[in-house]
Design an enzyme around this catalytic site. Structure first.
Site, PDB file in Angstrom:
ATOM      1  N   ASP A  76       0.865  -1.175   0.000  1.00  0.00           N
ATOM      2  CA  ASP A  76       0.000   0.000   0.000  1.00  0.00           C
ATOM      3  C   ASP A  76       0.904   1.229   0.000  1.00  0.00           C
ATOM      4  O   ASP A  76       1.506   1.570   1.020  1.00  0.00           O
ATOM      5  CB  ASP A  76      -0.896  -0.033   1.238  1.00  0.00           C
ATOM      6  N   GLN A  79       0.811   6.408   1.193  1.00  0.00           N
ATOM      7  CA  GLN A  79       1.516   7.427   1.952  1.00  0.00           C
ATOM      8  C   GLN A  79       2.964   7.616   1.518  1.00  0.00           C
ATOM      9  O   GLN A  79       3.665   8.467   2.076  1.00  0.00           O
ATOM     10  CB  GLN A  79       1.488   7.060   3.445  1.00  0.00           C
ATOM     11  N   LYS A 106      -3.637  11.855  -2.515  1.00  0.00           N
ATOM     12  CA  LYS A 106      -2.508  11.990  -1.592  1.00  0.00           C
ATOM     13  C   LYS A 106      -1.224  12.339  -2.337  1.00  0.00           C
ATOM     14  O   LYS A 106      -0.150  12.424  -1.743  1.00  0.00           O
ATOM     15  CB  LYS A 106      -2.329  10.708  -0.785  1.00  0.00           C
ATOM     16  N   CYS A 160      -8.278   5.622  11.078  1.00  0.00           N
ATOM     17  CA  CYS A 160      -8.625   4.365  10.406  1.00  0.00           C
ATOM     18  C   CYS A 160      -7.572   3.304  10.683  1.00  0.00           C
ATOM     19  O   CYS A 160      -7.181   2.536   9.790  1.00  0.00           O
ATOM     20  CB  CYS A 160      -8.786   4.574   8.899  1.00  0.00           C
TER      21      CYS A 160
END
Length: 415
Positions: A209, A212, A235, A373
């Site tokens: 993932d 970020q 993002k 989250c």
């Protein structure tokens, strides 16, 4: 890994960058805006806003199969955006780039397409305690449907994945290891290369993932060695509602479609339907054309900057933050990873995170509060949530000073 710490980075003109982001030129509650919620979403430069606006003003049409000029122009821009993403991720082939609505949708695509067609009773999917809910819940849904099991990878008190514990969990039952590149809650930069190396000892696939990470440093998915990589446009200074799944060709070829509809078919007939090839097999319906074009503009914008200087600039912001944090009695940094990326998560003794966040907002400072989250991580750390300040390319040392002025004010009022 985090860039080297530097307190002064003359090669990076942050004031010039700030002028590219119109939203920053405003006051909130009578104070100049200090935007420190970049882990939730980044702001958009003027060139991205213009790219989206220009598409709707000049080229708006549905893509593929259209024979008129507008459709041709829209299709060209849409597919050129896919090539831009492929180049950005250092993908070997553009067909490995699949448009989604974001990181969450990309993970769900893998979980429901690959997972439902592959996982069997007794199989395991490993996810770390650091994960965002979007990298936990989809696997739980698929595990419930297939009889597989979702097993958490332990993390240390510092907020780092325990590699020794991961190695102990790996056996032939493990079919997938799904981890984030950077923790959205703590900023931990995970050693994905080592995680991938360990996973491959038992032939497990790895999903990374990258929501970020992609805004902070260049990513090379081929060199990384992962099997799937996911990211979101919003993002990365791009629009909301668009994201990317990158996957290995052999896996994408073998995976069944996730959704049915237009574009993902080769031929539809009532006796049987045959499906298109990747990436189109996974892109049912009219895509977010403007979003893809906007994301490409964001990538081009980021590419116009000195990425090394950007990393050093952001590292300097975090370094100064940690220096000032040591001077605040009763302030506890949550997560102390050896390598972190632009996120400072903290608690202030005697206060509730939401109270601190609201007081900071009164001073024009935007931060995020709550569990981010990441409820399993908060449970692991024994806290309900944190205050999270997250930095990006347009933040300044003055922003850091303003943050701590606000923290000191909260300390005086609440403790």
């Amino acid at each position: 890994m985090s860039a080297p710490v530097a307190n002064v980075v003359p090669a990076f003109d942050v004031e010039s960058v700030r002028r590219d982001f119109p939203i920053l030129d405003q006051q909130i509650n009578g104070h100049p805006l200090v935007y420190l919620d970049n882990a939730a979403t980044t702001q958009k430069p003027e060139c991205v806003i213009e790219a989206i606006s220009n598409y709707y003003r000049r080229d708006n049409a549905n893509v593929h199969r259209g024979v008129h000029t507008l459709s041709d122009r829209a299709t060209h821009a849409f597919e050129q955006a896919r090539q831009t993403v492929a180049n950005f991720l250092a993908s070997r082939r553009v067909e490995q780039v699949i448009w989604t609505s974001g990181t969450t949708a990309a993970i769900n695509l893998v979980a429901h397409s690959w997972g439902r067609s592959t996982l069997q009773p007794g199989d395991r999917v490993l996810v770390s305690w650091l994960e965002h809910h979007s990298n936990i819940v989809p696997w739980q849904l698929v595990a419930a449907a297939t009889g597989a099991e979702v097993v958490p990878i332990p993390v240390t008190d510092a907020g780092e994945i325990d590699l020794q514990a991961l190695a102990g969990l790996l056996d032939d039952r493990v079919k997938m290891v799904a981890v984030n590149h950077v923790s959205n809650a703590l900023g931990t930069v995970n050693p994905v290369a080592e995680i991938i190396r360990l996973a491959k000892t038992v032939d497990a696939l790895v999903l990374v993932d990258g929501a970020q990470s992609v805004a902070h440093w260049p990513v090379d998915v081929e060199a990384m060695g992962c099997d799937f990589f996911v990211m979101s446009g919003h993002k990365l200074f791009g629009p909301t509602g668009v994201g990317v799944l990158w996957g290995r060709e052999s896996l994408l070829d073998a995976m069944p479609p996730y959704m049915g509809g237009g574009e993902m078919i080769e031929r539809v007939a009532f006796p049987t339907t045959t499906f298109n090839v990747p990436p189109f097999k996974f892109e049912a319906g009219t895509p977010n054309i403007a979003g893809a074009i906007g994301l490409a503009a964001a990538i081009d914008y980021l590419g116009s900057l000195d990425r090394q200087a950007v990393m050093e600039h952001e590292a300097a912001l975090l370094a100064r933050t940690l220096e000032l944090a040591e001077e605040v009695e009763g302030l506890r940094r949550v997560g102390t990873p050896a390598h972190s990326a632009g996120i400072f998560s903290f608690l202030l003794e005697g206060t509730h995170p939401s109270d601190v966040g609201m007081l900071l907002d009164q001073q024009g400072i935007a931060v995020r509060t709550g569990h981010h989250c990441a409820q399993p991580l908060m449970e692991r750390l024994g806290i309900p949530g944190t205050v999270r300040a997250s930095y990006s390319i347009y933040n300044t040392q003055e922003d850091v000073s303003r943050l701590f002025e606000g923290i000191h004010k909260a300390k005086r009022l609440f403790t």
